[in-house]
Design a protein around this motif. Structure first.
Motif, PDB file in Angstrom:
ATOM      1  N   THR A 133       0.819  -1.266   0.056  1.00 45.72           N
ATOM      2  CA  THR A 133       0.047  -0.182   0.020  1.00 45.72           C
ATOM      3  C   THR A 133       1.021   1.204   0.004  1.00 45.72           C
ATOM      4  O   THR A 133       0.497   2.409  -0.461  1.00 45.72           O
ATOM      5  N   THR A 134       2.070   0.996   0.653  1.00 44.46           N
ATOM      6  CA  THR A 134       2.876   2.086   0.550  1.00 44.46           C
ATOM      7  C   THR A 134       3.442   2.287  -0.915  1.00 44.46           C
ATOM      8  O   THR A 134       3.578   3.557  -1.518  1.00 44.46           O
ATOM      9  N   HIS A 135       4.097   1.407  -1.524  1.00 46.44           N
ATOM     10  CA  HIS A 135       4.898   1.308  -2.817  1.00 46.44           C
ATOM     11  C   HIS A 135       3.714   1.650  -4.012  1.00 46.44           C
ATOM     12  O   HIS A 135       4.047   2.521  -4.578  1.00 46.44           O
ATOM     13  N   SER A 136       2.688   0.855  -4.006  1.00 48.58           N
ATOM     14  CA  SER A 136       1.724   1.093  -5.360  1.00 48.58           C
ATOM     15  C   SER A 136       0.764   2.462  -4.819  1.00 48.58           C
ATOM     16  O   SER A 136       0.678   2.935  -5.845  1.00 48.58           O
ATOM     17  N   GLY A 137       0.602   2.825  -3.536  1.00 49.51           N
ATOM     18  CA  GLY A 137       0.067   4.030  -3.157  1.00 49.51           C
ATOM     19  C   GLY A 137       0.841   5.176  -3.761  1.00 49.51           C
ATOM     20  O   GLY A 137       0.217   6.079  -4.458  1.00 49.51           O
ATOM     21  N   GLU A 181      13.390   1.156   4.080  1.00 50.94           N
ATOM     22  CA  GLU A 181      14.836   0.353   3.834  1.00 50.94           C
ATOM     23  C   GLU A 181      14.460  -0.420   2.628  1.00 50.94           C
ATOM     24  O   GLU A 181      15.276  -0.662   1.500  1.00 50.94           O
ATOM     25  N   GLN A 182      13.369  -1.202   2.505  1.00 50.68           N
ATOM     26  CA  GLN A 182      13.003  -2.107   1.313  1.00 50.68           C
ATOM     27  C   GLN A 182      12.827  -1.128   0.206  1.00 50.68           C
ATOM     28  O   GLN A 182      13.345  -1.669  -1.083  1.00 50.68           O
ATOM     29  N   ILE A 183      12.192   0.013   0.121  1.00 48.50           N
ATOM     30  CA  ILE A 183      11.989   0.775  -0.962  1.00 48.50           C
ATOM     31  C   ILE A 183      13.098   1.459  -1.605  1.00 48.50           C
ATOM     32  O   ILE A 183      13.416   1.580  -2.556  1.00 48.50           O
ATOM     33  N   ASP A 184      14.102   1.688  -0.577  1.00 50.13           N
ATOM     34  CA  ASP A 184      15.411   2.225  -0.965  1.00 50.13           C
ATOM     35  C   ASP A 184      16.097   1.047  -1.543  1.00 50.13           C
ATOM     36  O   ASP A 184      17.121   1.612  -2.336  1.00 50.13           O
ATOM     37  N   GLU A 185      15.771  -0.326  -1.345  1.00 48.63           N
ATOM     38  CA  GLU A 185      16.633  -1.198  -2.080  1.00 48.63           C
ATOM     39  C   GLU A 185      16.105  -1.718  -3.538  1.00 48.63           C
ATOM     40  O   GLU A 185      16.585  -2.294  -4.377  1.00 48.63           O
ATOM     41  N   LEU A 186      14.874  -1.034  -3.821  1.00 51.90           N
ATOM     42  CA  LEU A 186      14.310  -1.283  -5.041  1.00 51.90           C
ATOM     43  C   LEU A 186      14.979  -0.671  -6.230  1.00 51.90           C
ATOM     44  O   LEU A 186      15.667   0.505  -6.106  1.00 51.90           O
ATOM     45  N   GLU A 238      13.669   2.109 -11.301  1.00 50.90           N
ATOM     46  CA  GLU A 238      12.578   1.964 -12.222  1.00 50.90           C
ATOM     47  C   GLU A 238      11.442   1.206 -11.604  1.00 50.90           C
ATOM     48  O   GLU A 238      10.330   1.001 -12.528  1.00 50.90           O
ATOM     49  N   ALA A 239      11.436   0.676 -10.391  1.00 50.69           N
ATOM     50  CA  ALA A 239      10.537  -0.256  -9.814  1.00 50.69           C
ATOM     51  C   ALA A 239       9.055   0.813  -9.721  1.00 50.69           C
ATOM     52  O   ALA A 239       9.194   2.052  -9.296  1.00 50.69           O
ATOM     53  N   GLN A 240       8.005   0.270  -9.917  1.00 46.67           N
ATOM     54  CA  GLN A 240       6.706   0.723  -9.644  1.00 46.67           C
ATOM     55  C   GLN A 240       5.829  -0.417  -9.277  1.00 46.67           C
ATOM     56  O   GLN A 240       5.832  -1.441  -9.531  1.00 46.67           O
ATOM     57  N   GLY A 241       4.620  -0.003  -8.129  1.00 43.77           N
ATOM     58  CA  GLY A 241       3.821  -0.720  -8.005  1.00 43.77           C
ATOM     59  C   GLY A 241       3.053  -1.289  -9.154  1.00 43.77           C
ATOM     60  O   GLY A 241       2.862  -0.612 -10.123  1.00 43.77           O
ATOM     61  N   SER A 242       2.359  -2.519  -8.850  1.00 41.87           N
ATOM     62  CA  SER A 242       1.377  -3.145  -9.780  1.00 41.87           C
ATOM     63  C   SER A 242       0.154  -2.346 -10.072  1.00 41.87           C
ATOM     64  O   SER A 242      -0.409  -2.090 -11.270  1.00 41.87           O
ATOM     65  N   MET A 243      -0.410  -1.550  -8.872  1.00 42.52           N
ATOM     66  CA  MET A 243      -1.318  -0.648  -9.367  1.00 42.52           C
ATOM     67  C   MET A 243      -1.126   0.700 -10.262  1.00 42.52           C
ATOM     68  O   MET A 243      -1.967   0.996 -10.922  1.00 42.52           O
ATOM     69  N   TYR A 244       0.309   1.008 -10.041  1.00 43.50           N
ATOM     70  CA  TYR A 244       0.330   2.255 -10.893  1.00 43.50           C
ATOM     71  C   TYR A 244       0.637   1.507 -12.397  1.00 43.50           C
ATOM     72  O   TYR A 244       0.269   2.259 -13.523  1.00 43.50           O
ATOM     73  N   THR A 245       1.002   0.390 -12.489  1.00 42.00           N
ATOM     74  CA  THR A 245       1.020  -0.175 -14.041  1.00 42.00           C
ATOM     75  C   THR A 245      -0.177  -0.409 -14.541  1.00 42.00           C
ATOM     76  O   THR A 245      -0.517   0.041 -15.732  1.00 42.00           O
ATOM     77  N   ASP A 246      -1.238  -0.810 -13.540  1.00 39.62           N
ATOM     78  CA  ASP A 246      -2.579  -0.848 -14.196  1.00 39.62           C
ATOM     79  C   ASP A 246      -3.169   0.331 -14.388  1.00 39.62           C
ATOM     80  O   ASP A 246      -3.994   0.555 -15.529  1.00 39.62           O
TER      81      ASP A 246
END
Length: 308
Positions: free
Chosen positions: A192-196, A246-251, A254-262
């Motif tokens: 919900t943080t990443h995709s949001g 910390e997890q997001i900083d390791e992505l 170009e990473a994006q949430g699946s909701m943004y792809t949709d």
């Protein structure tokens, strides 16, 4: 093991493909999409930081009845298709068949237990960015590529131990979670943080986390989700929001949430079951959710996609 992938999109194709490459019998089930057809006709190509692969022979089906009983179902359909797909997979169930939802959030396991019986449902998550590059070709991004799972009551059962052994033979980073509910919530807060944030900002993760205001959005989303989980008695640390960042900083940048792809593709969004559910749970627990509400305000207009 005989395994079925129900909803053969990017994430199911990646992990299912790795299992096929390791010698497991895997059947990919979908609606006859160009991707599914290409896999059946030309095989599946995986492009990945963890090693490229080409699997020439892929078993595909459009009807679960044609597959018959299986040991494990990787349940990968979108959340709005859950009820319909649950009915469709019933011919593949035997007494000890496990249904492992790869779906985002914390809604699926409870609903699948209602529809199929709790004895069939295991808890877990699939954590890695994957996309369909073209029909029959998928790309996995970054080093984070994990399956975490377990029985809903955290027992170490033979089917869980067997599936772990299968994943390890396939060189999939995998583990049996000690506290499945806590693991599901941690993934829920992350997604919900990443995709949001990527959907709200219309950006990949790199620019967001590097921007002063963008990073505050990430911190706000993760902190609200963590506060809700703790208010509900979920066993996660008060510092979980820091772990999410910390997890997001390791992505990859170009990473994006699946909701943004949709969102980019004009597809329906899982907004109701992600940030929308966070807002609802915040109301129930008395935890303010200004950042999740902002995501809802910005995206609800697009939630049904261009097909409205």
């Amino acid at each position: 093991m005989k395994i079925a992938v129900m909803g053969a999109g990017a994430i199911g194709s990646y992990f299912g493909g790795r299992l096929v490459a390791a010698g497991e019998e895997v059947h990919f089930i979908g609606r006859g999409s160009p991707h599914l057809q290409a896999m059946g006709e030309k095989g599946l190509k995986i492009i990945s930081h963890h090693g490229d692969a080409f699997i020439e022979k892929i078993h595909i089906a459009t009807d679960p009845k044609a597959v018959g009983p299986v040991d494990m179902i990787l349940f990968c359909v979108k959340l709005w298709d859950l009820d319909k797909a649950a009915e469709q997979i019933k011919p593949m169930l035997k007494a000890d068949t496990a249904v492992y939802s790869f779906q985002n959030g914390i809604y699926a396991e409870g609903r699948l237990a209602e529809l199929l019986g709790p004895q069939h449902v295991i808890g877990g998550y699939a954590a890695t960015p994957v996309t369909v590059v073209e029909p029959g070709v998928i790309r996995q991004f970054g080093e984070w590529c994990t399956l975490g799972f377990g029985e809903l009551d955290n027992r170490r059962t033979p089917r869980i131990e067997n599936f772990l052994a299968v994943c390890q033979r396939a060189k999939i980073d995998s583990l049996i979670e000690k506290d499945v509910l806590a693991a599901l919530w941690m993934k829920f807060i992350f997604i919900t943080t990443h995709s949001g944030a990527t959907s709200f900002c219309r950006s990949t993760e790199g620019p967001i986390r590097s921007d002063l205001w963008g990073r505050q959005m990430l911190v706000g989303l993760a902190s609200e989700g963590t506060a809700i989980a703790r208010a509900k008695g979920i066993n996660i640390a008060a510092s979980n929001a820091e772990h999410v960042l910390e997890q997001i900083d390791e992505l990859p940048v170009e990473a994006q949430g699946s909701m943004y792809t949709d969102l980019q593709r004009g597809n329906r969004l899982e907004l109701e079951w992600l940030n929308g559910l966070m807002v609802k749970l915040g109301e129930e627990t008395g935890v303010p959710t200004p950042c999740h509400r902002a995501v809802m305000m910005a995206l609800n207009l697009h939630a049904v996609g261009n097909g409205r």
